[in-house]
Design a protein around this motif. Sequence first.
Motif, PDB file in Angstrom:
ATOM      1  N   GLY A 148       0.813  -1.214   0.000  1.00 57.61           N
ATOM      2  CA  GLY A 148       0.000   0.000   0.000  1.00 57.61           C
ATOM      3  C   GLY A 148       0.845   1.262   0.000  1.00 57.61           C
ATOM      4  O   GLY A 148       0.549   2.223  -0.701  1.00 57.61           O
ATOM      5  N   SER A 149       1.924   1.254   0.786  1.00 60.75           N
ATOM      6  CA  SER A 149       2.809   2.421   0.827  1.00 60.75           C
ATOM      7  C   SER A 149       3.494   2.640  -0.509  1.00 60.75           C
ATOM      8  O   SER A 149       3.582   3.774  -0.991  1.00 60.75           O
ATOM      9  CB  SER A 149       3.860   2.244   1.926  1.00 60.75           C
ATOM     10  OG  SER A 149       3.257   2.277   3.182  1.00 60.75           O
ATOM     11  N   TYR A 150       3.986   1.554  -1.118  1.00 65.73           N
ATOM     12  CA  TYR A 150       4.687   1.699  -2.390  1.00 65.73           C
ATOM     13  C   TYR A 150       3.743   2.112  -3.518  1.00 65.73           C
ATOM     14  O   TYR A 150       4.099   2.944  -4.351  1.00 65.73           O
ATOM     15  CB  TYR A 150       5.434   0.414  -2.758  1.00 65.73           C
ATOM     16  CG  TYR A 150       6.667   0.204  -1.915  1.00 65.73           C
ATOM     17  CD1 TYR A 150       7.681   1.152  -1.884  1.00 65.73           C
ATOM     18  CD2 TYR A 150       6.814  -0.921  -1.133  1.00 65.73           C
ATOM     19  CE1 TYR A 150       8.803   0.985  -1.103  1.00 65.73           C
ATOM     20  CE2 TYR A 150       7.934  -1.106  -0.348  1.00 65.73           C
ATOM     21  CZ  TYR A 150       8.929  -0.151  -0.347  1.00 65.73           C
ATOM     22  OH  TYR A 150      10.032  -0.331   0.435  1.00 65.73           O
ATOM     23  N   LEU A 151       2.525   1.542  -3.541  1.00 63.64           N
ATOM     24  CA  LEU A 151       1.568   1.944  -4.570  1.00 63.64           C
ATOM     25  C   LEU A 151       1.145   3.402  -4.397  1.00 63.64           C
ATOM     26  O   LEU A 151       1.030   4.139  -5.374  1.00 63.64           O
ATOM     27  CB  LEU A 151       0.335   1.044  -4.530  1.00 63.64           C
ATOM     28  CG  LEU A 151       0.457  -0.314  -5.189  1.00 63.64           C
ATOM     29  CD1 LEU A 151      -0.821  -1.108  -5.000  1.00 63.64           C
ATOM     30  CD2 LEU A 151       0.770  -0.165  -6.658  1.00 63.64           C
ATOM     31  N   TYR A 152       0.906   3.798  -3.152  1.00 65.23           N
ATOM     32  CA  TYR A 152       0.529   5.189  -2.883  1.00 65.23           C
ATOM     33  C   TYR A 152       1.638   6.141  -3.331  1.00 65.23           C
ATOM     34  O   TYR A 152       1.370   7.151  -3.972  1.00 65.23           O
ATOM     35  CB  TYR A 152       0.246   5.354  -1.391  1.00 65.23           C
ATOM     36  CG  TYR A 152      -0.146   6.748  -0.997  1.00 65.23           C
ATOM     37  CD1 TYR A 152      -1.445   7.199  -1.188  1.00 65.23           C
ATOM     38  CD2 TYR A 152       0.770   7.623  -0.429  1.00 65.23           C
ATOM     39  CE1 TYR A 152      -1.821   8.474  -0.832  1.00 65.23           C
ATOM     40  CE2 TYR A 152       0.407   8.899  -0.065  1.00 65.23           C
ATOM     41  CZ  TYR A 152      -0.885   9.324  -0.266  1.00 65.23           C
ATOM     42  OH  TYR A 152      -1.248  10.582   0.085  1.00 65.23           O
ATOM     43  N   ALA A 153       2.880   5.793  -3.004  1.00 64.43           N
ATOM     44  CA  ALA A 153       4.009   6.648  -3.395  1.00 64.43           C
ATOM     45  C   ALA A 153       4.171   6.688  -4.911  1.00 64.43           C
ATOM     46  O   ALA A 153       4.465   7.737  -5.480  1.00 64.43           O
ATOM     47  CB  ALA A 153       5.289   6.154  -2.732  1.00 64.43           C
ATOM     48  N   ASP A 186       3.232  10.169  -6.860  1.00 66.15           N
ATOM     49  CA  ASP A 186       4.537  10.756  -7.137  1.00 66.15           C
ATOM     50  C   ASP A 186       5.203  11.323  -5.885  1.00 66.15           C
ATOM     51  O   ASP A 186       5.591  12.492  -5.843  1.00 66.15           O
ATOM     52  CB  ASP A 186       4.411  11.827  -8.214  1.00 66.15           C
ATOM     53  CG  ASP A 186       5.759  12.161  -8.837  1.00 66.15           C
ATOM     54  OD1 ASP A 186       6.635  11.270  -8.866  1.00 66.15           O
ATOM     55  OD2 ASP A 186       5.928  13.300  -9.295  1.00 66.15           O
ATOM     56  N   CYS A 187       5.311  10.499  -4.861  1.00 64.03           N
ATOM     57  CA  CYS A 187       6.011  10.880  -3.634  1.00 64.03           C
ATOM     58  C   CYS A 187       7.378  10.207  -3.642  1.00 64.03           C
ATOM     59  O   CYS A 187       7.467   8.983  -3.536  1.00 64.03           O
ATOM     60  CB  CYS A 187       5.241  10.427  -2.400  1.00 64.03           C
ATOM     61  SG  CYS A 187       3.600  11.135  -2.273  1.00 64.03           S
ATOM     62  N   ASN A 221       7.885  10.628   3.648  1.00 62.29           N
ATOM     63  CA  ASN A 221       7.757  11.724   4.596  1.00 62.29           C
ATOM     64  C   ASN A 221       7.417  13.048   3.923  1.00 62.29           C
ATOM     65  O   ASN A 221       7.023  13.998   4.584  1.00 62.29           O
ATOM     66  CB  ASN A 221       9.036  11.872   5.413  1.00 62.29           C
ATOM     67  CG  ASN A 221       9.289  10.656   6.278  1.00 62.29           C
ATOM     68  OD1 ASN A 221       8.360  10.019   6.751  1.00 62.29           O
ATOM     69  ND2 ASN A 221      10.554  10.328   6.469  1.00 62.29           N
ATOM     70  N   ASP A 222       7.576  13.112   2.593  1.00 63.26           N
ATOM     71  CA  ASP A 222       7.310  14.345   1.865  1.00 63.26           C
ATOM     72  C   ASP A 222       5.910  14.399   1.252  1.00 63.26           C
ATOM     73  O   ASP A 222       5.549  15.390   0.637  1.00 63.26           O
ATOM     74  CB  ASP A 222       8.343  14.524   0.738  1.00 63.26           C
ATOM     75  CG  ASP A 222       9.720  14.837   1.285  1.00 63.26           C
ATOM     76  OD1 ASP A 222       9.808  15.290   2.439  1.00 63.26           O
ATOM     77  OD2 ASP A 222      10.697  14.618   0.555  1.00 63.26           O
ATOM     78  N   CYS A 223       5.114  13.356   1.391  1.00 61.02           N
ATOM     79  CA  CYS A 223       3.786  13.329   0.748  1.00 61.02           C
ATOM     80  C   CYS A 223       2.842  14.333   1.394  1.00 61.02           C
ATOM     81  O   CYS A 223       2.206  15.108   0.704  1.00 61.02           O
ATOM     82  CB  CYS A 223       3.195  11.933   0.817  1.00 61.02           C
ATOM     83  SG  CYS A 223       3.995  10.787  -0.314  1.00 61.02           S
TER      84      CYS A 223
END
Length: 96
Positions: free
Chosen positions: A46-51, A55-56, A60-62
């Motif tokens: 989920g974290s990798y797909l969201y990023a 385009d994060c 920590n920058d999202c």
Amino acid sequence: MLWTIIITLIGGTIIGLLGKFVAPGHRDNIPLWLTVVCGIGGMLIGSYLYAALFDCADMNDCTRGVDWWRHLWQVGLAAILVVIAATVTGRSRTKV
């Protein structure tokens, strides 16, 4: 490194249980260890797909503060993984 592992295990348990709660119907009859594995998988995927989709470059920058959208993605993917795991393991609630 040790804290990352501890946080991943605790977060995977919480995300996995939330995914099990969100999973539709009686398709969520899997053991706790498999729920934790699905939760950890939901956290990572989920974290990798969201990023990737938003385009994060760095998680920590999202957003500033708590990233509720990322956590929603994690719970959703954990629910999908719980349904897949319940389908693959083929456990049923009925006793023979």
